[in-house]
Design a protein around this motif. Sequence first.
Motif, mmCIF file in Angstrom:
data_model
loop_
_atom_site.group_PDB
_atom_site.id
_atom_site.type_symbol
_atom_site.label_atom_id
_atom_site.label_comp_id
_atom_site.label_asym_id
_atom_site.label_seq_id
_atom_site.Cartn_x
_atom_site.Cartn_y
_atom_site.Cartn_z
ATOM 1 N N ARG A 138 0.766 -1.080 -0.021
ATOM 2 C CA ARG A 138 0.094 -0.108 -0.121
ATOM 3 C C ARG A 138 0.717 1.311 0.123
ATOM 4 N NH1 ARG A 138 -2.158 -0.464 4.639
ATOM 5 N NH2 ARG A 138 -4.025 -1.738 4.292
ATOM 6 N N THR A 139 1.886 1.297 0.837
ATOM 7 C CA THR A 139 2.697 2.397 0.976
ATOM 8 C C THR A 139 3.474 2.805 -0.431
ATOM 9 O OG1 THR A 139 2.921 2.115 3.196
ATOM 10 C CG2 THR A 139 4.606 3.367 2.185
ATOM 11 N N PRO A 144 -3.235 2.774 -8.453
ATOM 12 C CA PRO A 144 -2.935 3.981 -9.286
ATOM 13 C C PRO A 144 -3.064 3.642 -10.849
ATOM 14 C CG PRO A 144 -1.204 2.974 -7.841
ATOM 15 C CD PRO A 144 -2.322 2.265 -7.662
ATOM 16 N N TRP A 203 -7.113 0.213 -0.875
ATOM 17 C CA TRP A 203 -6.716 1.536 -1.411
ATOM 18 C C TRP A 203 -7.030 1.297 -3.027
ATOM 19 C CZ3 TRP A 203 -3.719 -2.511 -0.018
ATOM 20 C CH2 TRP A 203 -2.866 -2.849 -0.680
ATOM 21 N N GLU A 214 2.800 1.832 -3.473
ATOM 22 C CA GLU A 214 1.679 2.152 -4.391
ATOM 23 C C GLU A 214 1.359 3.916 -4.153
ATOM 24 O OE1 GLU A 214 -0.080 -1.835 -6.607
ATOM 25 O OE2 GLU A 214 -1.277 -0.279 -5.287
ATOM 26 N N GLN A 215 1.242 3.939 -3.130
ATOM 27 C CA GLN A 215 0.745 5.577 -2.741
ATOM 28 C C GLN A 215 1.852 6.512 -2.893
ATOM 29 O OE1 GLN A 215 -0.921 5.061 1.172
ATOM 30 N NE2 GLN A 215 -2.811 4.413 0.660
ATOM 31 N N ASN A 216 3.056 6.025 -2.533
ATOM 32 C CA ASN A 216 4.217 6.926 -2.556
ATOM 33 C C ASN A 216 4.830 7.144 -4.144
ATOM 34 O OD1 ASN A 216 4.201 7.415 0.042
ATOM 35 N ND2 ASN A 216 5.888 6.046 0.708
ATOM 36 N N GLN A 246 2.851 5.975 -6.944
ATOM 37 C CA GLN A 246 2.022 6.023 -7.810
ATOM 38 C C GLN A 246 2.078 5.168 -9.132
ATOM 39 O OE1 GLN A 246 -1.407 7.838 -7.888
ATOM 40 N NE2 GLN A 246 -0.423 7.571 -5.657
#
Length: 323
Positions: free
Chosen positions: A259-260, A319, A316, A262-264, A266
Amino acid sequence: MSAQMPESALLERAMMVPYQAISMPNTTKRGLKLLMRRDDLIDPNAIGNKFYKLYFNINHAIKSHKRRLVTMGGPWSNHLLACAQAARKNGMQSRALIRGKHHKFLSQTLQDCQSLGMQLDFVSTTEYQSLTNLPHSEQASLPDKLLENRQHDYFIPEGGCNDLGVNGCQYIGQAIRRYSGTPSSVCVAVGTGGTFRGVVQGLGGLCHTLGVAVLKNTHKKTTLFGLGSINHQPWSLAWGFDLGGYGRRLPAQAVNFWRTFEQNNQIAIDPVYTLKMLWGVDQLARLGYWNTGDTVIVIHTGGLQGRRGFSQQMDWPTPKPVM
């Protein structure tokens, strides 16, 4: 992919794949420059390394006047879907031997394969293992279970891991050789090993190649690494980062890492191959495997359709790819 594209164009296509700077907790702490080679973008279907593995196989099948692709895989196999897509695109039929029992509900991957016209035949795990242990070099020696019609069937082994598949994956390494700068390492996930072998050969000794094993019990030694060479080119294989095994439910720390990331960054990644490779790279950075300032290229091998098998663990948004 289409056999209409000349073989000479494969390197040019591979050189068009973009590189993207990424960050992970321990690589950042260690001061590493991390670049992701986006082979998930080489084909609109996001089949990634399967594009290379099937490239010469499809060409050879068509030149040999074969009418049907025959292959093997599990219910969420990227390879099966890539073969079904390639067969449909090139006017061929396709058939797959599926590992395990036929359940009432097919996986989304197998549903997609079936919608593309692929014939699905299920075999027991024991029989499947006996078939995967067969030599791939001589189709004449393959049992009738694999080749129902030897005149018209063209067999591609599990994962596309044969000499032609390895030859296609060499172009990943060759493209990296032509990329500006010399990395300290190139890292790639290792399943059947065809992509890894091809990358090592294609790099031609430019730098060290690190493979991260994604299958459980790849090696039973207590050491962390296996060392060797392919055509006199050095490589290392790291195990212990399989996160529970192939297609298993991921532990919470791995889901948080996923998760981290992909969020950081993208960038959408698959949980079966690329996630485990990145997890391994980040943990090795924590252990001081690389020196401060080193440049490390990690290869995104695609397979994003496999995310669907882990949808219950994802909370989540995915991206969207940036071309």
